[in-house]
Design an enzyme around this catalytic site. Structure first.
Site, PDB file in Angstrom:
ATOM      1  N   ARG A 228       0.641  -1.112   0.059  1.00 32.23           N
ATOM      2  CA  ARG A 228      -0.075   0.103   0.052  1.00 32.23           C
ATOM      3  C   ARG A 228       0.934   1.091   0.006  1.00 32.23           C
ATOM      4  NH1 ARG A 228      -2.479   3.062   4.700  1.00 32.23           N
ATOM      5  NH2 ARG A 228      -3.737   4.513   3.708  1.00 32.23           N
TER       6      ARG A 228
ATOM      7  N   HIS B 181      -2.532  11.011   0.590  1.00 30.09           N
ATOM      8  CA  HIS B 181      -1.927  10.791   1.872  1.00 30.09           C
ATOM      9  C   HIS B 181      -1.181  12.176   2.219  1.00 30.09           C
ATOM     10  CE1 HIS B 181      -0.695   7.303   4.591  1.00 30.09           C
ATOM     11  NE2 HIS B 181      -0.224   8.564   5.225  1.00 30.09           N
TER      12      HIS B 181
ATOM     13  N   GLU C   4      -7.087   8.880   6.207  1.00 25.50           N
ATOM     14  CA  GLU C   4      -7.238   9.358   7.536  1.00 25.50           C
ATOM     15  C   GLU C   4      -7.728  10.984   7.541  1.00 25.50           C
ATOM     16  OE1 GLU C   4      -4.223   8.906  10.132  1.00 25.50           O
ATOM     17  OE2 GLU C   4      -4.420   6.722  10.389  1.00 25.50           O
TER      18      GLU C   4
ATOM     19  N   ASN D  80      -7.046   2.240  10.043  1.00 22.30           N
ATOM     20  CA  ASN D  80      -5.895   2.340  10.674  1.00 22.30           C
ATOM     21  C   ASN D  80      -5.886   2.285  12.217  1.00 22.30           C
ATOM     22  OD1 ASN D  80      -4.940   2.702   7.953  1.00 22.30           O
ATOM     23  ND2 ASN D  80      -4.287   4.897   8.055  1.00 22.30           N
TER      24      ASN D  80
ATOM     25  N   TYR E 166      -3.836   2.358  16.023  1.00 22.05           N
ATOM     26  CA  TYR E 166      -2.558   2.405  16.833  1.00 22.05           C
ATOM     27  C   TYR E 166      -2.904   2.390  18.102  1.00 22.05           C
ATOM     28  CZ  TYR E 166      -0.261   3.444  12.236  1.00 22.05           C
ATOM     29  OH  TYR E 166       0.091   3.326  11.242  1.00 22.05           O
TER      30      TYR E 166
ATOM     31  N   GLU F 149      -3.417   0.094   8.141  1.00 19.58           N
ATOM     32  CA  GLU F 149      -2.056   0.475   9.102  1.00 19.58           C
ATOM     33  C   GLU F 149      -2.313   0.045  10.496  1.00 19.58           C
ATOM     34  OE1 GLU F 149      -1.127   4.569   9.101  1.00 19.58           O
ATOM     35  OE2 GLU F 149      -1.478   4.786   6.842  1.00 19.58           O
TER      36      GLU F 149
HETATM   37  C1  FCB Z   1      -1.103   7.461  10.454  1.00 16.57           C
HETATM   38  C2  FCB Z   1      -0.733   7.809   9.219  1.00 16.57           C
HETATM   39  C3  FCB Z   1       0.680   7.206   8.880  1.00 16.57           C
HETATM   40  C4  FCB Z   1       1.893   7.150   9.811  1.00 16.57           C
HETATM   41  C5  FCB Z   1       1.172   6.380  10.950  1.00 16.57           C
HETATM   42  C6  FCB Z   1       2.107   6.299  12.226  1.00 16.57           C
HETATM   43  O1  FCB Z   1      -1.975   8.355  11.198  1.00 16.57           O
HETATM   44  O2  FCB Z   1      -1.544   7.448   8.278  1.00 16.57           O
HETATM   45  O3  FCB Z   1       1.155   8.080   7.623  1.00 16.57           O
HETATM   46  O4  FCB Z   1       2.430   8.338  10.215  1.00 16.57           O
HETATM   47  O5  FCB Z   1       0.199   7.289  11.538  1.00 16.57           O
END
Ligand code: FCB
Length: 447
Positions: free
Chosen positions: A79, A123, A169, A296, A298, A355
């Site tokens: 990607r 992006h 995002e 995405n 985290y 992600e």
């Molecule tokens: C996300 C982004 C990506 C990267 C990660 C850690 O928010 O999409 O580009 O920076 O975080």
């Protein structure tokens, strides 16, 4: 070690992700125009250590070596994003063929290596010319510019690229760019600026999806959102209410608009004095059928009543536990909670984790390798939870680790290393980390 993750279905897609400005470098080459990130990263005080993406991973020159590495990792898919100002240096009008040629060669290289390209059109690196004209995403006419850009790219690559993402995002580059000032163009304005930009982004998404479907036979069209399950920090009613408001601003605003064709009513009320102009037909235009939704993820968000971002008025609480180098909590169950939340509430036909990954302080050991055990553990645990969600019926079709390699991590610069491949910036040498070998083994095992 791989057996602990267990088997995924044979057609599960294993990938890695990057973004143009974070890896390409070559910011002035072959006719490329400036993007808002070129300008923002060169503004003193905006990026940690004064880093920029001028060189980044020099991927623009090293893409063949990078494909060879992807192959070594056994990736099914890659990607990446296209830099709009490489294609249209002024944002619209004259097309820069050299920019298109670069991505065309990259796509050919990937396909020769047996790797499926997943292309993201946006992006975050808006052509600066469009920022200068009418303040970027504030101007409704930008929708047509995005449509023109999409048309040009899909006509050139659509014979070979089938997987398309319109935006990465939208929450981050609008709120971050226009309200929090942490992302390009670095404004600190009121919520109206973000909500106006978002309205135009959603409309551009809807219009571009149609263009992709017209230009690309057998296309798969989606969008990538950063969904963040909001957990109230306590059972107190004000914390529960704050978490629900946060959920509205961070999740439901996006999911309701794009998958249901409406903005959430509690949020319309909350932001009543900050709303953009919503014209008849707008909500239908943005709610196009999606072939997939990319998520995405985290971290989770533990939320209390506070004074952050009026009128949302929340406060982020940091529960005790393990945190990564960028300060995000390691909470593997979060990925399961997010998948369940989206599936239960919105039932998209197909989901990808587009992600997921972690920044840790990585060092090259005496043996020349990078023993990033914490990232290995992170991947193993998060993937186990993906699997658990799948076993409960959530249609997850693939997983993309962030990131293929260490890169320019926006406002926090280059030392927040997310890669499963280490990049030694002075020499641009790439070294596969232990997490990269783990991932390769996992993929091989699943075949
Ligand atoms: C996300 C982004 C990506 C990267 C990660 C850690 O928010 O999409 O580009 O920076 O975080």
């Amino acid at each position: 070690m791989t057996s602990e993750v267990g088997r995924f279905p044979g057609n599960f897609i294993w990938g890695a992700a990057t973004a143009a400005y974070q890896i390409e470098g070559a910011i002035d080459e072959d006719g490329k125009g400036k993007s808002i990130w070129d300008i923002f990263s060169h503004t003193p005080g905006k990026i940690e250590h004064g880093d920029t993406g001028d060189i980044a991973c020099d991927h623009y020159h090293r893409w063949q070596e990078d494909i060879a590495l992807m192959r070594q990792l056994h990736l099914d898919a890659y990607r990446f994003s296209i830099a709009w100002p490489r294609i249209l240096p002024r944002g619209r009008g004259a097309v820069n063929q050299a920019g298109l040629d670069f991505y065309s060669r990259l796509v050919d290289g990937l396909l020769e290596a047996g790797i499926t390209p997943f292309v993201t059109l946006y992006h975050w690196d808006l052509p600066q010319a469009l920022q200068d004209e009418g303040d970027g995403w504030q101007r409704r006419g930008i929708i047509e510019d995005f449509v023109q850009y999409t048309d040009i790219v899909t006509r050139r690559l659509g014979d070979r690229v089938k997987q398309w993402t319109t935006f990465n995002e939208p929450c981050v580059f609008t709120w971050g760019g226009y309200v929090f000032g942490e992302d390009a163009p670095g404004w600190r304005k009121s919520p109206r600026a973000a909500l106006t930009a978002l309205h135009h982004v959603f409309l551009a998404h809807g219009a571009a999806a149609q263009v992709i479907r017209t230009n690309v036979a057998d296309s798969q069209v989606g969008i990538v959102l950063d969904i963040n399950v909001a957990e109230p920090a306590s059972a107190a009613s004000e914390d529960i209410a704050a978490a629900y408001r946060f959920d509205g601003y961070q999740n439901r605003w996006f999911l309701d608009a794009l998958l249901r064709g409406e903005y959430p009513s509690d949020m319309l009320e909350l932001f009543a004095s900050e709303l953009p102009e919503i014209r008849a037909g707008d909500m239908q235009q943005m709610c196009v059928p999606l072939d997939y939704l990319g998520i995405n993820t985290y971290r989770r968000s533990v939320i209390a009543q506070g004074n952050e971002l009026a009128p949302v008025n929340y406060r982020r609480v940091q529960p005790p536990g393990e945190y990564t180098h960028i300060g995000w909590e390691v909470y593997p169950k979060g990925i399961y909670d997010i998948l369940k939340y989206v599936h239960k509430g919105y039932k998209p036909a197909k989901l990808y984790i587009t992600e997921n990954g972690a920044a840790f302080i990585d060092e090259v050991s005496a043996d020349g390798r990078i023993h990033d055990e914490r990232r290995v553990a992170y991947l193993r645990e998060y993937l186990s939870y993906v699997q658990r969600a799948m076993s409960e019926g959530v249609p997850v079709a693939g997983y993309f680790v962030w990131s293929l390699m260490d890169n320019f991590e926006w406002a926090v610069g280059r030392d927040k290393r997310f890669g499963i491949i280490y990049v030694d910036y002075p020499t641009q040498q790439r070294i596969i980390k232990d997490s990269g070998y783990f991932y390769a083994q996992l993929i091989a095992h699943n075949r």
